[in-house]
Enzyme design. Structure first.
Site, PDB file in Angstrom:
ATOM      1  N   ARG A  10       2.960  10.190 -19.365  1.00 59.57           N
ATOM      2  CA  ARG A  10       2.125  11.092 -20.354  1.00 59.57           C
ATOM      3  C   ARG A  10       2.636  10.434 -22.061  1.00 59.57           C
ATOM      4  NH1 ARG A  10      -1.342  13.309 -17.697  1.00 59.57           N
ATOM      5  NH2 ARG A  10      -0.422  15.325 -16.157  1.00 59.57           N
TER       6      ARG A  10
ATOM      7  N   HIS B  28       8.804   0.351 -12.478  1.00 61.60           N
ATOM      8  CA  HIS B  28       6.658   0.181 -13.011  1.00 61.60           C
ATOM      9  C   HIS B  28       7.131   1.106 -13.897  1.00 61.60           C
ATOM     10  CE1 HIS B  28       2.899  -0.021 -12.687  1.00 61.60           C
ATOM     11  NE2 HIS B  28       3.153   0.410 -11.078  1.00 61.60           N
TER      12      HIS B  28
ATOM     13  N   TYR C  51       1.924   3.273 -15.980  1.00 57.91           N
ATOM     14  CA  TYR C  51       0.453   2.404 -16.096  1.00 57.91           C
ATOM     15  C   TYR C  51      -0.280   3.026 -17.173  1.00 57.91           C
ATOM     16  CZ  TYR C  51      -0.287   7.073 -13.613  1.00 57.91           C
ATOM     17  OH  TYR C  51       0.123   8.056 -13.102  1.00 57.91           O
TER      18      TYR C  51
ATOM     19  N   HIS D  66       1.643  -3.656 -15.514  1.00 61.14           N
ATOM     20  CA  HIS D  66      -0.454  -3.256 -14.582  1.00 61.14           C
ATOM     21  C   HIS D  66      -0.725  -4.378 -16.592  1.00 61.14           C
ATOM     22  CE1 HIS D  66      -0.883   0.323 -12.691  1.00 61.14           C
ATOM     23  NE2 HIS D  66       0.161  -1.030 -11.557  1.00 61.14           N
TER      24      HIS D  66
ATOM     25  N   GLU E 121       1.319  -7.100 -11.848  1.00 64.09           N
ATOM     26  CA  GLU E 121       0.786  -6.759 -10.647  1.00 64.09           C
ATOM     27  C   GLU E 121      -0.649  -7.169 -10.475  1.00 64.09           C
ATOM     28  OE1 GLU E 121       1.062  -2.156  -9.463  1.00 64.09           O
ATOM     29  OE2 GLU E 121       0.178  -2.600  -8.037  1.00 64.09           O
TER      30      GLU E 121
ATOM     31  N   ASP F 157       0.022  -6.425  -4.880  1.00 59.32           N
ATOM     32  CA  ASP F 157      -0.280  -4.906  -3.786  1.00 59.32           C
ATOM     33  C   ASP F 157      -1.604  -4.934  -2.747  1.00 59.32           C
ATOM     34  OD1 ASP F 157      -2.240  -2.115  -3.710  1.00 59.32           O
ATOM     35  OD2 ASP F 157      -0.821  -1.420  -5.207  1.00 59.32           O
TER      36      ASP F 157
ATOM     37  N   HIS G 282      -5.348  -3.307  -3.880  1.00 63.03           N
ATOM     38  CA  HIS G 282      -5.669  -4.079  -4.979  1.00 63.03           C
ATOM     39  C   HIS G 282      -6.113  -5.465  -4.594  1.00 63.03           C
ATOM     40  CE1 HIS G 282      -2.783  -1.351  -8.035  1.00 63.03           C
ATOM     41  NE2 HIS G 282      -3.155  -0.804  -7.506  1.00 63.03           N
TER      42      HIS G 282
ATOM     43  N   HIS H 227       3.446  -4.043  -3.009  1.00 62.80           N
ATOM     44  CA  HIS H 227       3.118  -2.935  -2.787  1.00 62.80           C
ATOM     45  C   HIS H 227       2.220  -3.073  -1.313  1.00 62.80           C
ATOM     46  CE1 HIS H 227       3.555  -2.209  -7.162  1.00 62.80           C
ATOM     47  NE2 HIS H 227       4.778  -1.799  -6.493  1.00 62.80           N
TER      48      HIS H 227
ATOM     49  N   ASP I  58      -9.509   0.697  -6.284  1.00 55.68           N
ATOM     50  CA  ASP I  58      -7.759   1.608  -6.550  1.00 55.68           C
ATOM     51  C   ASP I  58      -7.761   2.575  -6.299  1.00 55.68           C
ATOM     52  OD1 ASP I  58      -5.113   1.605  -6.910  1.00 55.68           O
ATOM     53  OD2 ASP I  58      -5.259   0.730  -8.957  1.00 55.68           O
TER      54      ASP I  58
ATOM     55  N   HIS J  24      -5.023   4.764  -3.410  1.00 59.19           N
ATOM     56  CA  HIS J  24      -4.233   3.964  -2.272  1.00 59.19           C
ATOM     57  C   HIS J  24      -4.697   4.820  -0.595  1.00 59.19           C
ATOM     58  CE1 HIS J  24      -1.881   1.988  -5.370  1.00 59.19           C
ATOM     59  NE2 HIS J  24      -2.481   1.797  -5.248  1.00 59.19           N
TER      60      HIS J  24
ATOM     61  N   GLU K 187       3.623   2.217  -2.009  1.00 65.13           N
ATOM     62  CA  GLU K 187       2.883   3.414  -2.381  1.00 65.13           C
ATOM     63  C   GLU K 187       1.636   4.395  -2.393  1.00 65.13           C
ATOM     64  OE1 GLU K 187       1.519   0.336  -5.538  1.00 65.13           O
ATOM     65  OE2 GLU K 187       3.286   1.016  -6.731  1.00 65.13           O
TER      66      GLU K 187
HETATM   67 ZN    ZN Z   1      -3.056   1.297  -6.980  1.00 63.41          ZN
HETATM   68 FE    FE Z   2       0.468  -1.282  -6.753  1.00 65.45          FE
HETATM   69 FE    FE Z   3       0.943  -0.175  -9.835  1.00 67.18          FE
END
Ligand code: ZN
Ligand code: FE
Ligand code: FE
Length: 283
Positions: A37, A67, A70, A107, A142, A176, A179, A211, A224, A226, A256
């Site tokens: 956030r 990371h 996002y 990203h 990524e 990933d 992804h 990933h 997307d 997971h 992840e």
């Molecule tokens: Zn993802």
């Molecule tokens: Fe990822």
């Molecule tokens: Fe990611």
């Protein structure tokens, strides 16, 4: 060396993450550099970092994967949103100077209707503004699922971003598995072919981290979501092929998947059972 670990909570600092990693059989881990956030990153604690670095040396840890939040978008239409991404990433990179050998994954962003070409120009602009010759951290793009207007779901887009960065010796890629399948690359049917394509377009020397995630959705779904290893559309056999692939097996692998620590411990144990000795080790 099999570098295997997962995403961890950073509440206990670097040493806390190191202890969590050891408790679940991991020798690498990923964390978010700050709360999704937004808001400030925690103050760096030299004693915490020292404790972590000693632990990492003693237990032969591989690279930490930091990371980026996002929620940042370096190719937003809104100038203030792009400036926030730039400031956040610059601050993250300055802090990571204290963590030798860390990798920084982000990203590439969503172009929100401006089109891929403009998105790529904005992303390279941010990278050119923040990368400094003295940075020791490699910055990884990524591979994205292609949800909405995400940039980076095609290898060609990653190549174009890297080509636009002046200090591109500092640039790499994190692949990933969820992804790339969601983006439409047929890793289930033709893992070798996808790796060859990545090599031809981006270059395997740019690939620095994986990933490992199963996916809740079929190939090409651009969703997307997971899934736990073995519970999704990729399956255990494919994940085993990924971690054992002669062109990938030297890389660090980060789970992840939707898990708490105990679930991650089970998945890490599973992947260790599936890991084959290298051809070199057998020879
Ligand atoms: Zn993802
Ligand atoms: Fe990822
Ligand atoms: Fe990611």
């Amino acid at each position: 060396m099999f570098y295997i670990g997962c995403h961890l909570s950073s509440v206990g600092g670097y040493s806390g993450m190191g202890r969590d990693a050891l408790s679940i059989g991991a020798n690498v881990f990923q964390y978010f550099t700050r709360n999704p956030r937004g808001g400030a990153a925690k103050d760096l604690d030299p004693a915490d970092i020292k404790e972590y670095l000693e632990m990492a040396a003693k237990h032969n840890f591989g690279p930490i994967l930091a990371h980026a939040s996002y929620t940042i978008n370096p190719c937003s239409k809104d100038l203030r949103v792009r400036e926030f991404a730039l400031e956040t990433m610059a601050d993250d990179l300055d802090r990571l100077q204290n963590i030798p050998g860390a990798l920084y994954n982000f990203h590439p962003g969503s172009h929100v209707g401006q089109g891929i070409d403009d998105g790529i120009i904005l992303i390279t602009g941010v990278l050119n503004a923040i990368l400094k010759p003295e940075h020791t951290t490699l910055v990884l793009l990524e591979t994205m699922a292609g949800k909405g207007s995400e940039v980076g779901s095609k290898f060609e887009e990653l190549r174009r971003i890297i080509d636009g960065v002046e200090l591109n010796d500092k640039m790499g890629v994190c692949l990933d598995t969820c992804h790339v399948s969601d983006a439409g690359y047929d890793i289930i049917g033709d893992l070798d072919g996808v790796i060859e394509e990545f090599d031809a377009v981006v270059g395997l020397d740019r690939l620095k981290a994986i990933h490992v995630n199963d996916s809740k959705n079929p190939p090409g779904a651009r969703k997307d979501r997971h899934e736990k290893i073995g519970d999704g559309t990729l399956g255990v056999e494919l994940i085993a092929n990924v971690i054992n692939h002669p062109k990938l097996r030297h890389l660090p692998f980060y789970l992840e998947t939707p898990n708490e620590l105990d679930g991650y411990a089970r998945e890490i144990a599973l992947l260790k059972r599936l890991r084959k000795p290298s051809a070199d080790a057998q020879a």
